[in-house]
Design a protein around this motif. Sequence first.
Motif, mmCIF file in Angstrom:
data_model
loop_
_atom_site.group_PDB
_atom_site.id
_atom_site.type_symbol
_atom_site.label_atom_id
_atom_site.label_comp_id
_atom_site.label_asym_id
_atom_site.label_seq_id
_atom_site.Cartn_x
_atom_site.Cartn_y
_atom_site.Cartn_z
ATOM 1 N N SER A 1 35.888 38.576 41.993
ATOM 2 C CA SER A 1 35.038 39.338 41.090
ATOM 3 C C SER A 1 34.854 40.757 41.629
ATOM 4 O O SER A 1 34.781 41.585 40.688
ATOM 5 N N THR B 1 41.273 34.999 32.358
ATOM 6 C CA THR B 1 39.761 35.232 32.609
ATOM 7 C C THR B 1 39.052 35.615 31.419
ATOM 8 O O THR B 1 37.992 35.223 31.178
ATOM 9 N N GLU C 1 38.237 31.234 31.642
ATOM 10 C CA GLU C 1 38.574 30.051 32.240
ATOM 11 C C GLU C 1 38.656 30.408 33.826
ATOM 12 O O GLU C 1 38.990 31.725 34.051
ATOM 13 N N ALA C 2 38.276 29.245 34.589
ATOM 14 C CA ALA C 2 38.452 29.179 35.915
ATOM 15 C C ALA C 2 39.920 29.568 36.247
ATOM 16 O O ALA C 2 40.903 29.006 35.505
ATOM 17 N N ASP D 1 41.455 26.889 41.472
ATOM 18 C CA ASP D 1 40.124 26.854 41.874
ATOM 19 C C ASP D 1 39.726 25.051 41.638
ATOM 20 O O ASP D 1 40.264 24.750 40.755
ATOM 21 N N SER E 1 37.549 22.814 39.845
ATOM 22 C CA SER E 1 36.741 22.804 38.912
ATOM 23 C C SER E 1 35.321 22.452 39.180
ATOM 24 O O SER E 1 34.324 22.783 38.569
ATOM 25 N N THR F 1 33.742 25.367 41.053
ATOM 26 C CA THR F 1 33.589 26.839 40.622
ATOM 27 C C THR F 1 32.246 27.098 39.947
ATOM 28 O O THR F 1 31.938 26.236 39.035
ATOM 29 N N VAL G 1 32.329 32.795 36.836
ATOM 30 C CA VAL G 1 33.519 32.849 35.686
ATOM 31 C C VAL G 1 32.900 33.813 34.687
ATOM 32 O O VAL G 1 33.881 34.591 34.084
ATOM 33 N N ASP H 1 33.137 37.206 35.723
ATOM 34 C CA ASP H 1 34.648 37.871 35.654
ATOM 35 C C ASP H 1 35.101 38.117 34.255
ATOM 36 O O ASP H 1 35.571 39.104 34.092
ATOM 37 N N CYS H 2 34.578 37.147 33.420
ATOM 38 C CA CYS H 2 35.006 37.615 31.856
ATOM 39 C C CYS H 2 34.465 38.850 31.491
ATOM 40 O O CYS H 2 35.286 39.587 30.994
#
Length: 712
Positions: free
Chosen positions: A595, A630, A634-635, A639, A641, A644, A649, A652-653
């Motif tokens: 991130s 991203t 999505e991870a 990772d 899941s 996560t 996430v 990050d998006c």
Amino acid sequence: MASTSGISTSNVAGTEAARQPCVPATSFDLPSVQQMFTELPGSSPSLTTQGTERLDLEAQEKMFRVLKTVIEKADGAAEAGNAFDLKELHASLEQADADARRGRRDPESLKVVLKALEQLWVSNSEFLVQAAEVLANGSRDPSWRGPIGNSGVLKFFLEVISSKNNVDAKLLLHSLRLVGNSCADTDENREIVVDGNYTLAIIRHFLNPELIHVAIPVIYNICMDYEPAHVQMAENRTAYIILKLLKEGAIKDNSALLSFSYDLVELASEQAQGIENSPDGTIWLLTELALAEETEFEHYSSLVNSLSMYLEKERFQNACISNNMVEGLLSVLRRSFSIEIDQSSKEEVQTLAQVRLKTNQALAEVSASSLFAENYPLDSALSRTLKSWIIADEDQLQICACVMLGNLARSDEVCQVMVRDLKIHEELISVLKSDSRGAVLHSALGFLKNLAIAGDNRISLAEAGIIPAVSRLWAFDSVPQVQFSAATIARQVIISSMDNILRLLAPLSEDPDSPAHNRTYLSLLLCLFEKTDSAPIKTEIGRTVASICRTVSPKARDGDEEAASLLEKLYTLHEGVARPVGTMITQSQWPVVRSEGWFALALMANNKLGCTAVVDCLHNEEVMGLLKQTLGGEASSSDDSAETNISQVAKDCDNAFVLVQELLKNECGALPAGYRGAIEDLVNDNALRNLKEGCFKQRNVKKSTESLICEK
């Protein structure tokens, strides 16, 4: 380690009839050896019927001649008459003689001997001592050891040793000899000893001045290379018992016996149960003996090895601190530099190096305890000693000082005192500038990393020359741990500090005509990034770049001229400056670091010069692939899941979306046409998808760097 050779009467030396107890100058409770025995549970089978029958002297003598004949294979065996069936005895002796000629020993022939021994015992015969001596001598022959065990003769003498009767000292001595000789390299006989817990019965005879010199080698023979006996001996507190006797002077003037004793202490210390059963004062005894002037290197190394094993346990660490014993441990380390060794012996030199490492490890464990800081504050004599060791001539003293003082540096307050008042950082920086070995550099860097956590210390460290000092270590490729720590310190000292970022971006030469004038300390760090194969180092360099952007970019955007100048220098003098940030994104171990990477790239993209660096980073197919992934919310496929963090996430998006928006706004032709079209598609697809999914409810879909989301 081989067992001892046969134990003969000549091995046994007398000790003083009366021993003066040692009065220790310590606050530890040091139980007596007798007290140890009373606290140990369990007992061994023993003979209790001594003197209940009477045999005339002639019968006793004949019995002795029988068993002597069996062992010595004398020619006159048939002449030995006794109370047993003469025909049966004659046949047994003939068989024993035949087996002997074929190199074999038959347990059956010894069964007659066992009967004779039992009769001699119940009659309290004086010949039993002679019989025990003959059998003990015979047991030195390896071929007799198996039969002695199988026939029950070994068990008989073990029961003699364990007897509560007032047994003749000479009988006990030869009984011990027989047991020791019979168990040498013979696991079947050792098993008999362990099954009856006879090690405890033997250890009890350590208190007898007439027997200690044979009882200790017996235990040694039983334990060597036989784990069950090794464990039982340790559980019976042998280490403490021997140490106490050594300290009281009960074991001395016999080099072989001392070697057996120290080896047994070390063996017992290898067992968890042996350590758990030991009194706290065991570590004091180990330390005192290690520091004793008469302790030779062979024994010193055994003591230190044992001490290090005890100090792996929290209980003994706390006992060491609470009883003010840490100074003693420092003395143990210091003594390793004065103790005499054979410098021509590769083995001794290596052993000494290991001893120092183990002592340092023990001190590190002790100083890591929360009790350590409470009992040894910065103004203590111990702390002053450690401070003087930072610039000592011996590597291990320097390492010790850095680790232990570094363990004290666990709060901002302490770290600030160390830097502001004690100036410890100046001595540490001088170590970094020296030609010290990698291990010393690594420990000094570890200490400095702790000091750099306190915000007020960062300027002091930088003013003392920390950046030039660590920059030379970025080329220290023989020890990657040194490179990593040196890179970490660079990141730590520039956090939220414009002054220190200015120092990191300072020219390597003030001469404008020098090629080094257009290179900075950051240039050297980026050079390390290109050369190293270490992912942690690459990531740490990326975090340094990200930290610069986090501090400088917002100020530049707000019109700070110095910040704008720094940004220009960052992008114009450092080709590929965004590539380390890409490593933050492609690593999968730390989602928060990923991130940070998206956040940093978005900050870079907000600057026209920075856009070129970002485009260079996006030429990495892995980074570009993760950008697409991203933006889709999505991870990373790498990772887990289940672990996560969904909110991570989403952040990050958001940051990736800001990145591409800023990139399209500021790239000024840096993006190839194909890339620009692809990124525009990503933006449009992402905005449409988020709009449909309601991801931007109650907020404007349009974003800018002012709405970047990233956890520090």
